[in-house]
Design a protein around this motif. Structure first.
Motif, PDB file in Angstrom:
ATOM      1  N   PRO A 141       0.778  -1.231   0.000  1.00 16.89           N
ATOM      2  CA  PRO A 141       0.000   0.000   0.000  1.00 16.89           C
ATOM      3  C   PRO A 141       0.817   1.292   0.000  1.00 16.89           C
ATOM      4  CG  PRO A 141       0.149  -0.840   2.217  1.00 16.89           C
ATOM      5  CD  PRO A 141       0.920  -1.797   1.346  1.00 16.89           C
ATOM      6  N   SER A 142       2.144   1.190   0.124  1.00 15.44           N
ATOM      7  CA  SER A 142       2.969   2.393   0.175  1.00 15.44           C
ATOM      8  C   SER A 142       4.050   2.344  -0.903  1.00 15.44           C
ATOM      9  CB  SER A 142       3.635   2.535   1.552  1.00 15.44           C
ATOM     10  OG  SER A 142       4.666   1.566   1.696  1.00 15.44           O
ATOM     11  N   ALA A 143       4.583   3.518  -1.241  1.00 15.79           N
ATOM     12  CA  ALA A 143       5.630   3.591  -2.262  1.00 15.79           C
ATOM     13  C   ALA A 143       6.861   2.793  -1.849  1.00 15.79           C
ATOM     14  CB  ALA A 143       5.996   5.047  -2.527  1.00 15.79           C
ATOM     15  N   ALA A 144       7.250   2.899  -0.583  1.00 11.16           N
ATOM     16  CA  ALA A 144       8.427   2.174  -0.111  1.00 11.16           C
ATOM     17  C   ALA A 144       8.248   0.670  -0.292  1.00 11.16           C
ATOM     18  CB  ALA A 144       8.708   2.512   1.349  1.00 11.16           C
ATOM     19  N   GLU A 145       7.056   0.172   0.031  1.00 13.88           N
ATOM     20  CA  GLU A 145       6.808  -1.267  -0.085  1.00 13.88           C
ATOM     21  C   GLU A 145       6.726  -1.707  -1.542  1.00 13.88           C
ATOM     22  OE1 GLU A 145       3.919  -2.678   3.293  1.00 13.88           O
ATOM     23  OE2 GLU A 145       3.598  -0.539   2.937  1.00 13.88           O
ATOM     24  N   VAL A 146       6.107  -0.887  -2.388  1.00 12.76           N
ATOM     25  CA  VAL A 146       6.009  -1.216  -3.815  1.00 12.76           C
ATOM     26  C   VAL A 146       7.400  -1.352  -4.420  1.00 12.76           C
ATOM     27  CG1 VAL A 146       5.379  -0.290  -6.087  1.00 12.76           C
ATOM     28  CG2 VAL A 146       3.719  -0.251  -4.220  1.00 12.76           C
ATOM     29  N   VAL A 147       8.232  -0.347  -4.229  1.00 13.26           N
ATOM     30  CA  VAL A 147       9.558  -0.352  -4.856  1.00 13.26           C
ATOM     31  C   VAL A 147      10.444  -1.420  -4.238  1.00 13.26           C
ATOM     32  CG1 VAL A 147      11.627   1.030  -5.318  1.00 13.26           C
ATOM     33  CG2 VAL A 147       9.345   2.038  -5.579  1.00 13.26           C
ATOM     34  N   ARG A 148      10.348  -1.604  -2.939  1.00 16.54           N
ATOM     35  CA  ARG A 148      11.134  -2.672  -2.304  1.00 16.54           C
ATOM     36  C   ARG A 148      10.764  -4.031  -2.870  1.00 16.54           C
ATOM     37  NH1 ARG A 148      10.468  -1.800   3.347  1.00 16.54           N
ATOM     38  NH2 ARG A 148       8.567  -3.036   3.251  1.00 16.54           N
ATOM     39  N   GLN A 149       9.472  -4.268  -3.073  1.00 17.88           N
ATOM     40  CA  GLN A 149       9.058  -5.550  -3.639  1.00 17.88           C
ATOM     41  C   GLN A 149       9.650  -5.749  -5.031  1.00 17.88           C
ATOM     42  OE1 GLN A 149       4.919  -6.835  -3.212  1.00 17.88           O
ATOM     43  NE2 GLN A 149       4.929  -7.513  -5.338  1.00 17.88           N
ATOM     44  N   LEU A 150       9.654  -4.701  -5.840  1.00 21.10           N
ATOM     45  CA  LEU A 150      10.203  -4.810  -7.193  1.00 21.10           C
ATOM     46  C   LEU A 150      11.701  -5.080  -7.179  1.00 21.10           C
ATOM     47  CD1 LEU A 150       8.321  -1.853  -8.935  1.00 21.10           C
ATOM     48  CD2 LEU A 150       7.807  -4.303  -9.132  1.00 21.10           C
ATOM     49  N   ILE A 151      12.411  -4.471  -6.245  1.00 22.39           N
ATOM     50  CA  ILE A 151      13.865  -4.610  -6.204  1.00 22.39           C
ATOM     51  C   ILE A 151      14.296  -5.926  -5.573  1.00 22.39           C
ATOM     52  CG2 ILE A 151      15.983  -3.639  -5.202  1.00 22.39           C
ATOM     53  CD1 ILE A 151      14.738  -0.853  -5.698  1.00 22.39           C
ATOM     54  N   VAL A 152      13.664  -6.326  -4.479  1.00 24.07           N
ATOM     55  CA  VAL A 152      14.003  -7.616  -3.876  1.00 24.07           C
ATOM     56  C   VAL A 152      13.568  -8.741  -4.816  1.00 24.07           C
ATOM     57  CG1 VAL A 152      13.572  -9.173  -1.933  1.00 24.07           C
ATOM     58  CG2 VAL A 152      13.948  -6.726  -1.519  1.00 24.07           C
ATOM     59  N   ASP A 153      12.376  -8.604  -5.399  1.00 17.76           N
ATOM     60  CA  ASP A 153      11.891  -9.546  -6.413  1.00 17.76           C
ATOM     61  C   ASP A 153      11.845 -10.982  -5.898  1.00 17.76           C
ATOM     62  OD1 ASP A 153      10.686  -9.127  -8.808  1.00 17.76           O
ATOM     63  OD2 ASP A 153      12.482  -9.267 -10.037  1.00 17.76           O
ATOM     64  N   ASP A 154      11.378 -11.140  -4.681  1.00 14.30           N
ATOM     65  CA  ASP A 154      11.260 -12.448  -4.039  1.00 14.30           C
ATOM     66  C   ASP A 154      10.482 -13.422  -4.921  1.00 14.30           C
ATOM     67  OD1 ASP A 154      11.382 -14.077  -1.426  1.00 14.30           O
ATOM     68  OD2 ASP A 154       9.217 -14.034  -1.805  1.00 14.30           O
ATOM     69  N   ALA A 155      11.061 -14.595  -5.150  1.00 10.16           N
ATOM     70  CA  ALA A 155      10.415 -15.695  -5.887  1.00 10.16           C
ATOM     71  C   ALA A 155      10.199 -15.413  -7.369  1.00 10.16           C
ATOM     72  CB  ALA A 155       9.091 -16.094  -5.232  1.00 10.16           C
ATOM     73  N   VAL A 156      10.842 -14.397  -7.915  1.00 12.24           N
ATOM     74  CA  VAL A 156      10.701 -14.101  -9.347  1.00 12.24           C
ATOM     75  C   VAL A 156      11.962 -14.592 -10.072  1.00 12.24           C
ATOM     76  CG1 VAL A 156      10.419 -12.312 -11.102  1.00 12.24           C
ATOM     77  CG2 VAL A 156       9.220 -12.124  -8.911  1.00 12.24           C
ATOM     78  N   PRO A 157      11.833 -15.624 -10.893  1.00 11.32           N
ATOM     79  CA  PRO A 157      13.009 -16.130 -11.620  1.00 11.32           C
ATOM     80  C   PRO A 157      13.623 -15.046 -12.498  1.00 11.32           C
ATOM     81  CG  PRO A 157      11.145 -17.643 -11.802  1.00 11.32           C
ATOM     82  CD  PRO A 157      10.621 -16.377 -11.201  1.00 11.32           C
ATOM     83  N   GLY A 158      14.945 -14.926 -12.441  1.00 11.61           N
ATOM     84  CA  GLY A 158      15.631 -13.951 -13.283  1.00 11.61           C
ATOM     85  C   GLY A 158      15.566 -12.527 -12.771  1.00 11.61           C
ATOM     86  N   ARG A 159      14.806 -12.297 -11.691  1.00 12.36           N
ATOM     87  CA  ARG A 159      14.678 -10.946 -11.110  1.00 12.36           C
ATOM     88  C   ARG A 159      14.317  -9.918 -12.180  1.00 12.36           C
ATOM     89  NH1 ARG A 159      14.382 -13.624  -6.441  1.00 12.36           N
ATOM     90  NH2 ARG A 159      16.401 -14.155  -5.525  1.00 12.36           N
ATOM     91  N   GLY A 160      13.303 -10.236 -12.972  1.00 15.12           N
ATOM     92  CA  GLY A 160      12.908  -9.375 -14.086  1.00 15.12           C
ATOM     93  C   GLY A 160      12.439  -7.996 -13.686  1.00 15.12           C
ATOM     94  N   HIS A 161      11.733  -7.884 -12.554  1.00 14.25           N
ATOM     95  CA  HIS A 161      11.277  -6.572 -12.106  1.00 14.25           C
ATOM     96  C   HIS A 161      12.469  -5.695 -11.719  1.00 14.25           C
ATOM     97  CE1 HIS A 161       7.767  -9.259 -11.108  1.00 14.25           C
ATOM     98  NE2 HIS A 161       7.224  -8.389 -11.933  1.00 14.25           N
ATOM     99  N   ARG A 162      13.423  -6.293 -10.999  1.00 19.08           N
ATOM    100  CA  ARG A 162      14.616  -5.553 -10.596  1.00 19.08           C
ATOM    101  C   ARG A 162      15.389  -5.064 -11.825  1.00 19.08           C
ATOM    102  NH1 ARG A 162      18.842  -9.076  -7.646  1.00 19.08           N
ATOM    103  NH2 ARG A 162      17.163  -9.286  -6.122  1.00 19.08           N
ATOM    104  N   ARG A 163      15.540  -5.933 -12.800  1.00 17.36           N
ATOM    105  CA  ARG A 163      16.267  -5.533 -14.016  1.00 17.36           C
ATOM    106  C   ARG A 163      15.564  -4.379 -14.721  1.00 17.36           C
ATOM    107  NH1 ARG A 163      16.053 -10.871 -15.688  1.00 17.36           N
ATOM    108  NH2 ARG A 163      15.181 -10.131 -17.647  1.00 17.36           N
ATOM    109  N   THR A 164      14.234  -4.410 -14.734  1.00 23.15           N
ATOM    110  CA  THR A 164      13.478  -3.324 -15.364  1.00 23.15           C
ATOM    111  C   THR A 164      13.681  -2.012 -14.616  1.00 23.15           C
ATOM    112  OG1 THR A 164      11.813  -4.830 -16.261  1.00 23.15           O
ATOM    113  CG2 THR A 164      11.159  -2.529 -15.969  1.00 23.15           C
ATOM    114  N   VAL A 165      13.604  -2.049 -13.290  1.00 24.81           N
ATOM    115  CA  VAL A 165      13.758  -0.836 -12.484  1.00 24.81           C
ATOM    116  C   VAL A 165      15.100  -0.162 -12.759  1.00 24.81           C
ATOM    117  CG1 VAL A 165      14.086   0.007 -10.115  1.00 24.81           C
ATOM    118  CG2 VAL A 165      12.171  -1.522 -10.656  1.00 24.81           C
TER     119      VAL A 165
END
Length: 199
Positions: A141-165
């Motif tokens: 629900p917050s910007a800090a949590e949204v961006v942290r989720q994208l960067i940590v990318d827990d359980a996402v193979p290849g860390r695609g969200h992190r690479r995009t960021v």
């Protein structure tokens, strides 16, 4: 050119404070990856096994990888070269909003709309190109949590969200958040090299 930019700004979709804060948080992480790594070190302290009890989430949040994904993200950030900040792009914001409007009321997830459109289709339908990358969060629900989720990318193979960021070629972003039937809130971000998603 200035007239065109003024007209585009006049018709830009209004951003909520959450959406503005997400863009600011993305830009902080891109411009200061090592400083962002320190934020993750603080976040790491709140883990008990694979459950994290951070401020604002005292009941705890179950993760798939626990601190392993956080440690990997920290190591990545320590090596990451700072990237230029992202500029908001109205066309990309509208395309992101289309996906929120499609999925939120249905409680759906994923990058495909009910009609089968993918992120490129949605941007093209808005008059843009097809050189875009999309990230979505469900629940934070917050910007800090949204961006942290994208960067940590827990359980996402290849860390695609992190690479995009952190993709240096991405210079523009459109963010839209809204209610989600299952996860309460969802946030969609469309990243592109140009404000219209063209090459």
């Amino acid at each position: 050119m200035l007239i065109a930019l003024a007209i585009a700004a006049a018709f830009a979709p209004a951003q909520s404070s959450l959406e503005r804060e997400i863009v600011a948080e993305l830009n902080f992480a891109r411009a200061h990856p090592r400083r962002y790594a320190n934020r993750l070190r603080d976040y790491r302290r709140h883990f008990r096994g694979k459950i994290v009890h951070y401020p604002g989430k005292p009941e705890g949040l179950r993760t798939a990888e626990g601190v392993a994904a956080v440690d990997e993200a920290i190591a990545f950030l320590e090596r990451q070269v700072p990237a230029e900040t992202l500029a908001p792009a109205p066309l990309l914001t509208r395309a992101a909003g289309d996906h929120v409007a499609d999925q939120g009321p249905r409680g759906a997830t994923g990058h495909f709309s009910k009609n089968g459109e993918d992120p490129r289709d949605r941007v093209r339908r808005r008059g843009g190109g097809d050189y875009v990358a999309e990230t979505i969060t469900y629940g934070p629900p917050s910007a800090a949590e949204v961006v942290r989720q994208l960067i940590v990318d827990d359980a996402v193979p290849g860390r695609g969200h992190r690479r995009t960021v952190f993709a240096a070629e991405m210079r523009f972003v459109g963010v839209r958040c809204g209610p989600h039937q299952t996860y309460r809130v969802m946030c969609v971000a469309e990243f592109a090299r140009k404000p219209d998603g063209r090459r």
